[in-house]
Enzyme design. Structure first.
Site, PDB file in Angstrom:
ATOM      1  N   LYS A 137      41.782 -41.732 -10.359  1.00 55.06           N
ATOM      2  CA  LYS A 137      41.508 -42.914  -9.538  1.00 55.06           C
ATOM      3  C   LYS A 137      42.777 -43.652  -9.171  1.00 55.06           C
ATOM      4  CE  LYS A 137      36.710 -43.920 -10.635  1.00 55.06           C
ATOM      5  NZ  LYS A 137      35.741 -44.922 -11.105  1.00 55.06           N
TER       6      LYS A 137
ATOM      7  N   LYS B  60      32.159 -31.048  -6.389  1.00 53.19           N
ATOM      8  CA  LYS B  60      30.900 -31.745  -6.652  1.00 53.19           C
ATOM      9  C   LYS B  60      30.555 -32.712  -5.517  1.00 53.19           C
ATOM     10  CE  LYS B  60      28.865 -34.628 -10.174  1.00 53.19           C
ATOM     11  NZ  LYS B  60      29.078 -35.401 -11.381  1.00 53.19           N
TER      12      LYS B  60
ATOM     13  N   LYS C 187      29.355 -39.499  -4.117  1.00 54.73           N
ATOM     14  CA  LYS C 187      28.882 -40.578  -3.257  1.00 54.73           C
ATOM     15  C   LYS C 187      30.029 -41.309  -2.573  1.00 54.73           C
ATOM     16  CE  LYS C 187      27.514 -43.505  -7.192  1.00 54.73           C
ATOM     17  NZ  LYS C 187      28.401 -44.597  -7.525  1.00 54.73           N
TER      18      LYS C 187
END
Ligand code: TRP
Length: 334
Positions: free
Chosen positions: A118, A200, A203
């Site tokens: 992140k 994967k 969202k």
């Protein structure tokens, strides 16, 4: 005593109210949760405190949080049987996180792979909250003396840290926290991107065609599935060499409840177009009732507000029991 024998195990899990909840979140998390609600005493949180570790638009965050509460309910989680609430409504999360932060080593946080990922993606905002995110997650879990935590594989390291923090606290200041166990869902845990089926479905993916949002209208769902990346083999197999087709088969089986073998038998001799049409049909059938219920709930502001209020109080009551104990153990006047 019989009371301890009969006591249901407790579950805690949470999803961030950021991005659009995908069918991967649904099959991997929410749908499994609905199947656990009779067996466990469950607490499902909308983790808005975690969401602000990356910049959010305030009005949007507020909407997303309400929407996620409504989605939890629309997917079938009973807000009376379970406790469903936004994290920021229960101040004990943040309070316990501070205390647990004093039982967490920087060396441990430095090893968290999600922090590394992140911070690489948010170079202009590597804030302290992003760094201590796993401590807050530990607080979420330990606050409720949680036995079982349903999570995706990407949260495994965070859960292990929560266990380490709990054990360290228990050893230093005597038994206080239940040591939580992870629970990994079955197939649905890894629905892949429709555009890059080796990664994967996320969202936060910038490409809307890569994800199926739980709230995408039926024609959008169908179009995205039709455009899903496959391969040039032309035969429907379930193999890592054909990740796109494999992912479509997973989506099909998550919706129908069929085994892969059953699905392969059903699709034998059929082409990719037919596979996609079936996946689209199954997906729309699965999501349409959830969407209808969601839209109904979102129109009933009073009902949702009541749920949020009552459930936050229930959560707060349980949380306070643990927090008081913790404060006493660390030597605060209580
Ligand atoms: N970090 C989790 C995720 O992004 C969300 C989360 C926050 C969570 N607190 C939790 C999950 C506690 C399980 C238990 O997926």
């Amino acid at each position: 005593m019989s009371e301890t024998v009969e006591k249901k195990k407790r579950i805690f899990s949470g999803i961030q109210p950021s991005g659009n909840i995908t069918i991967g979140n649904y099959y991997g998390a929410l749908k499994n949760w609905t199947q656990m609600q009779d067996e466990y005493e469950s607490i499902y949180c909308v983790v808005d405190l975690h969401a602000i570790t990356v910049r959010q638009e305030p009005a949007k965050l507020r909407n997303k949080t309400r929407e996620l509460v409504a989605l939890y309910i629309a997917t079938g989680l009973d807000p009376v049987k379970n406790i469903i609430y936004p994290q920021s409504h229960v101040r004990q999360h943040a309070e316990l996180a501070w205390i647990l932060g004093c039982f967490t080593y920087m060396g441990e946080l430095n090893r968290m792979t999600q922090f590394k990922d992140k911070s690489a993606k948010n170079e202009s905002n590597i804030n302290a909250g992003l760094y201590t995110y796993p401590v807050l997650m530990a607080a979420d879990i330990l606050l409720f003396q949680t036995d079982v935590v349903p999570i995706g594989a990407d949260q495994k390291q965070h859960l292990e840290l929560a266990r380490d923090i709990a054990q360290r606290f228990n050893h230093t200041l005597s038994d206080t926290f239940t040591i939580p166990e992870p629970y990994f869902g079955k197939v649905g845990a890894r629905i892949m991107s429709l555009q890059d089926p080796t990664s994967k479905m996320s969202k936060s993916d910038a490409n809307p065609n890569a994800t199926l949002s739980l709230l995408d209208e039926p024609n959008i769902l169908t179009n995205k599935i039709k455009r899903a990346v496959t391969d040039s083999v032309g035969v429907i197999n379930y193999t890592n060499e054909q990740p796109g087709v494999k992912n479509l088969l997973d989506l099909y089986c998550c919706g129908t409840g069929d085994s892969i073998e059953e699905a392969l038998a059903f699709f034998e001799g059929k082409n990719y177009g037919q596979l996609k049409a079936s996946v689209a049909e199954v997906t729309v059938n699965e999501l349409k009732p959830i969407q209808d219920e969601f839209h109904r709930l979102m129109k009933d502001k009073k009902y949702l507000d009541d749920i949020i209020h009552t459930n936050s109080e229930r959560a707060s009551f349980l949380a306070e029991k643990t927090l008081r104990k913790v404060k006493k153990k660390v030597g605060f006047i209580v």
